[in-house]
Design a protein around this motif. Sequence first.
Motif, PDB file in Angstrom:
ATOM      1  N   THR A 224       0.849  -1.205   0.000  1.00  0.00           N
ATOM      2  CA  THR A 224       0.000   0.000   0.000  1.00  0.00           C
ATOM      3  C   THR A 224       0.880   1.249   0.000  1.00  0.00           C
ATOM      4  N   THR A 225       0.457   2.273  -0.777  1.00  0.00           N
ATOM      5  CA  THR A 225       1.212   3.536  -0.833  1.00  0.00           C
ATOM      6  C   THR A 225       0.284   4.673  -0.441  1.00  0.00           C
ATOM      7  N   ASP A 226       0.724   5.902  -0.721  1.00  0.00           N
ATOM      8  CA  ASP A 226      -0.154   7.059  -0.486  1.00  0.00           C
ATOM      9  C   ASP A 226      -1.427   6.855  -1.326  1.00  0.00           C
ATOM     10  N   PRO A 227      -2.581   6.737  -0.684  1.00  0.00           N
ATOM     11  CA  PRO A 227      -3.795   6.416  -1.440  1.00  0.00           C
ATOM     12  C   PRO A 227      -4.191   7.511  -2.436  1.00  0.00           C
ATOM     13  N   ALA A 228      -3.686   8.750  -2.222  1.00  0.00           N
ATOM     14  CA  ALA A 228      -4.037   9.849  -3.144  1.00  0.00           C
ATOM     15  C   ALA A 228      -3.247   9.752  -4.459  1.00  0.00           C
ATOM     16  N   ARG A 229      -2.175   8.931  -4.449  1.00  0.00           N
ATOM     17  CA  ARG A 229      -1.351   8.841  -5.662  1.00  0.00           C
ATOM     18  C   ARG A 229      -1.869   7.680  -6.505  1.00  0.00           C
ATOM     19  N   LYS A 230      -2.858   7.988  -7.325  1.00  0.00           N
ATOM     20  CA  LYS A 230      -3.509   6.906  -8.078  1.00  0.00           C
ATOM     21  C   LYS A 230      -2.780   6.596  -9.366  1.00  0.00           C
ATOM     22  N   ASN A 237       2.626  12.038  -1.355  1.00  0.00           N
ATOM     23  CA  ASN A 237       3.081  12.600  -0.077  1.00  0.00           C
ATOM     24  C   ASN A 237       3.739  11.489   0.744  1.00  0.00           C
ATOM     25  N   PRO A 238       5.071  11.501   0.818  1.00  0.00           N
ATOM     26  CA  PRO A 238       5.760  10.425   1.555  1.00  0.00           C
ATOM     27  C   PRO A 238       5.369  10.371   3.029  1.00  0.00           C
ATOM     28  N   ASP A 239       4.922  11.495   3.577  1.00  0.00           N
ATOM     29  CA  ASP A 239       4.597  11.512   5.016  1.00  0.00           C
ATOM     30  C   ASP A 239       3.387  10.654   5.360  1.00  0.00           C
ATOM     31  N   VAL A 240       2.568  10.305   4.367  1.00  0.00           N
ATOM     32  CA  VAL A 240       1.408   9.453   4.663  1.00  0.00           C
ATOM     33  C   VAL A 240       1.559   8.074   4.003  1.00  0.00           C
ATOM     34  N   CYS A 241       2.781   7.788   3.520  1.00  0.00           N
ATOM     35  CA  CYS A 241       2.982   6.531   2.783  1.00  0.00           C
ATOM     36  C   CYS A 241       3.715   5.493   3.643  1.00  0.00           C
ATOM     37  N   PRO A 242       3.139   4.311   3.806  1.00  0.00           N
ATOM     38  CA  PRO A 242       3.812   3.286   4.625  1.00  0.00           C
ATOM     39  C   PRO A 242       5.149   2.832   4.049  1.00  0.00           C
ATOM     40  N   VAL A 243       5.275   2.892   2.707  1.00  0.00           N
ATOM     41  CA  VAL A 243       6.579   2.516   2.120  1.00  0.00           C
ATOM     42  C   VAL A 243       7.653   3.472   2.615  1.00  0.00           C
ATOM     43  N   PHE A 244       7.287   4.735   2.734  1.00  0.00           N
ATOM     44  CA  PHE A 244       8.286   5.698   3.180  1.00  0.00           C
ATOM     45  C   PHE A 244       8.653   5.486   4.657  1.00  0.00           C
ATOM     46  N   ASP A 245       7.710   4.983   5.443  1.00  0.00           N
ATOM     47  CA  ASP A 245       8.060   4.639   6.839  1.00  0.00           C
ATOM     48  C   ASP A 245       9.199   3.614   6.844  1.00  0.00           C
ATOM     49  N   GLY A 262      11.320  12.745  -5.404  1.00  0.00           N
ATOM     50  CA  GLY A 262      10.734  12.087  -6.591  1.00  0.00           C
ATOM     51  C   GLY A 262       9.247  11.830  -6.408  1.00  0.00           C
ATOM     52  N   CYS A 263       8.849  11.525  -5.201  1.00  0.00           N
ATOM     53  CA  CYS A 263       7.433  11.274  -4.899  1.00  0.00           C
ATOM     54  C   CYS A 263       6.637  12.569  -5.019  1.00  0.00           C
ATOM     55  N   ARG A 264       7.155  13.619  -4.369  1.00  0.00           N
ATOM     56  CA  ARG A 264       6.395  14.884  -4.335  1.00  0.00           C
ATOM     57  C   ARG A 264       6.278  15.528  -5.705  1.00  0.00           C
ATOM     58  N   GLY A 267       8.346  12.621 -10.019  1.00  0.00           N
ATOM     59  CA  GLY A 267       9.537  12.316 -10.821  1.00  0.00           C
ATOM     60  C   GLY A 267       9.840  10.818 -10.851  1.00  0.00           C
ATOM     61  N   ILE A 268       9.386  10.095  -9.858  1.00  0.00           N
ATOM     62  CA  ILE A 268       9.577   8.631  -9.840  1.00  0.00           C
ATOM     63  C   ILE A 268       8.220   7.960  -9.641  1.00  0.00           C
ATOM     64  N   GLY A 269       8.129   6.712 -10.044  1.00  0.00           N
ATOM     65  CA  GLY A 269       6.923   5.931  -9.784  1.00  0.00           C
ATOM     66  C   GLY A 269       7.075   5.162  -8.483  1.00  0.00           C
ATOM     67  N   CYS A 270       5.964   4.635  -7.993  1.00  0.00           N
ATOM     68  CA  CYS A 270       6.023   3.903  -6.721  1.00  0.00           C
ATOM     69  C   CYS A 270       6.889   2.647  -6.852  1.00  0.00           C
ATOM     70  N   LEU A 271       6.923   2.033  -8.022  1.00  0.00           N
ATOM     71  CA  LEU A 271       7.762   0.831  -8.153  1.00  0.00           C
ATOM     72  C   LEU A 271       9.243   1.179  -8.092  1.00  0.00           C
ATOM     73  N   ASP A 272       9.596   2.373  -8.656  1.00  0.00           N
ATOM     74  CA  ASP A 272      11.005   2.830  -8.531  1.00  0.00           C
ATOM     75  C   ASP A 272      11.344   3.019  -7.059  1.00  0.00           C
ATOM     76  N   CYS A 273      10.396   3.619  -6.367  1.00  0.00           N
ATOM     77  CA  CYS A 273      10.608   3.936  -4.945  1.00  0.00           C
ATOM     78  C   CYS A 273      10.781   2.653  -4.131  1.00  0.00           C
ATOM     79  N   LYS A 274       9.926   1.668  -4.427  1.00  0.00           N
ATOM     80  CA  LYS A 274      10.007   0.397  -3.696  1.00  0.00           C
ATOM     81  C   LYS A 274      11.289  -0.359  -4.066  1.00  0.00           C
TER      82      LYS A 274
HETATM   83  S1  SF4 Z   1       6.692   7.225  -4.532  1.00  0.00           S
HETATM   84 FE1  SF4 Z   1       7.277   6.107  -2.708  1.00  0.00          FE
HETATM   85  S2  SF4 Z   1       6.742   7.425  -0.992  1.00  0.00           S
HETATM   86 FE2  SF4 Z   1       5.630   8.170  -2.807  1.00  0.00          FE
HETATM   87  S3  SF4 Z   1       3.620   7.194  -2.682  1.00  0.00           S
HETATM   88 FE3  SF4 Z   1       4.935   5.946  -4.005  1.00  0.00          FE
HETATM   89  S4  SF4 Z   1       5.830   4.415  -2.639  1.00  0.00           S
HETATM   90 FE4  SF4 Z   1       5.011   6.054  -1.372  1.00  0.00          FE
END
Ligand code: SF4
Length: 332
Positions: A224-230, A237-245, A262-264, A267-274
């Motif tokens: 699960t990631t930031d639910p607003a990032r569809k 918003n990394p502050d509400v994302c469990p991956v960022f925790d 990259g999240c804000r 610039g990056i996708g969630c898969l890049d981030c993970k």
């Molecule tokens: S880019 Fe990373 S921190 Fe941002 S919503 Fe996706 S997984 Fe979470």
Amino acid sequence: MTASRERVLSGMRPTGKLHLGNYLGALDNWVRMQDRFDCFYFVANWHALTTLEDNVREVDVPVNTVEMVADWLGAGLDPERSTLFIQSLVPEHAELYTLLSMVTPVSWLERVPTYKEMVEQLGLESPSLGLLGYPVLQSADILMYQARWVPVGIDQVPHVELTREVARRFNHAFGEVFPEPQAKLTEIPKVPGTDGRKMSKSYGNAIYLSDSAETVREKVRPMTTDPARKRRADPGNPDVCPVFDLHRIFTPSGDREWAATGCRTAGIGCLDCKGKLLEHMEPALAPIRERRRQFAEKPDLIVDVLHEGSRRARRVAQTTMEAVRRVAPLTP
Ligand code: SF4
């Protein structure tokens, strides 16, 4: 083990394999304390029975003990430096529990917040005497080793406070035997499970220390990631994302900043981030997993370690009980 070091006592219920929440919330701290303290760590197998009511036989305490202690050893607990033991192999705990229960008012136990929570959460209609007396047994566990420190999270502080009060009551009623232990507050990082809730075996969202690298990848990728990032183009918003925790725990500041920016900016996708998270998780988990595997292949060795530790713990317990029996003479 160095006798002159201050003593630390802590235990875990044998619930089987440990997950990252257990590791980061307690075990990692136990390992680090070995360098500075005389550590006694025990398998709280009597405690494991306090909430089982009539399904006691469905939980395999011996198997769960071996699985859990494989994780302890894999994480770096060293039986040469720490005393690792099983509560029920030191039956003096039960004797001290009986004596402490004589000086503990029931009203104190009924007020313990975790008792009320457990009764509500588990919907227990008729909670056992064992559950109500849990903090008295815990007091016996701690006082038996005259521990100076008890590492706990903030929610466990009332239990240590109760132990201090029980010690005071005993000393007043019978004679000075027990020093009062102190809570050593452990900072517990937020460890989310794969669904964003607190990591817990019962939620089925846990990443285990024994999970292979592939399994960890399979669990983190759909996390699960930031639910607003569809969509990929939506900023997050990394502050509400469990991956960022988890980034906060595993990822060094440079790459963590890369992920946050990259999240804000999308610039990056969630898969890049993970993917970046996995790059940092794997080196931290691989050595634990490998050591754990080696121990798990030799369950007899784990049992030997626990029996040897229990003999060592029992020698301390017998000395304490001699002092207790001197001030609380019961036999002619
Ligand atoms: S880019 Fe990373 S921190 Fe941002 S919503 Fe996706 S997984 Fe979470």
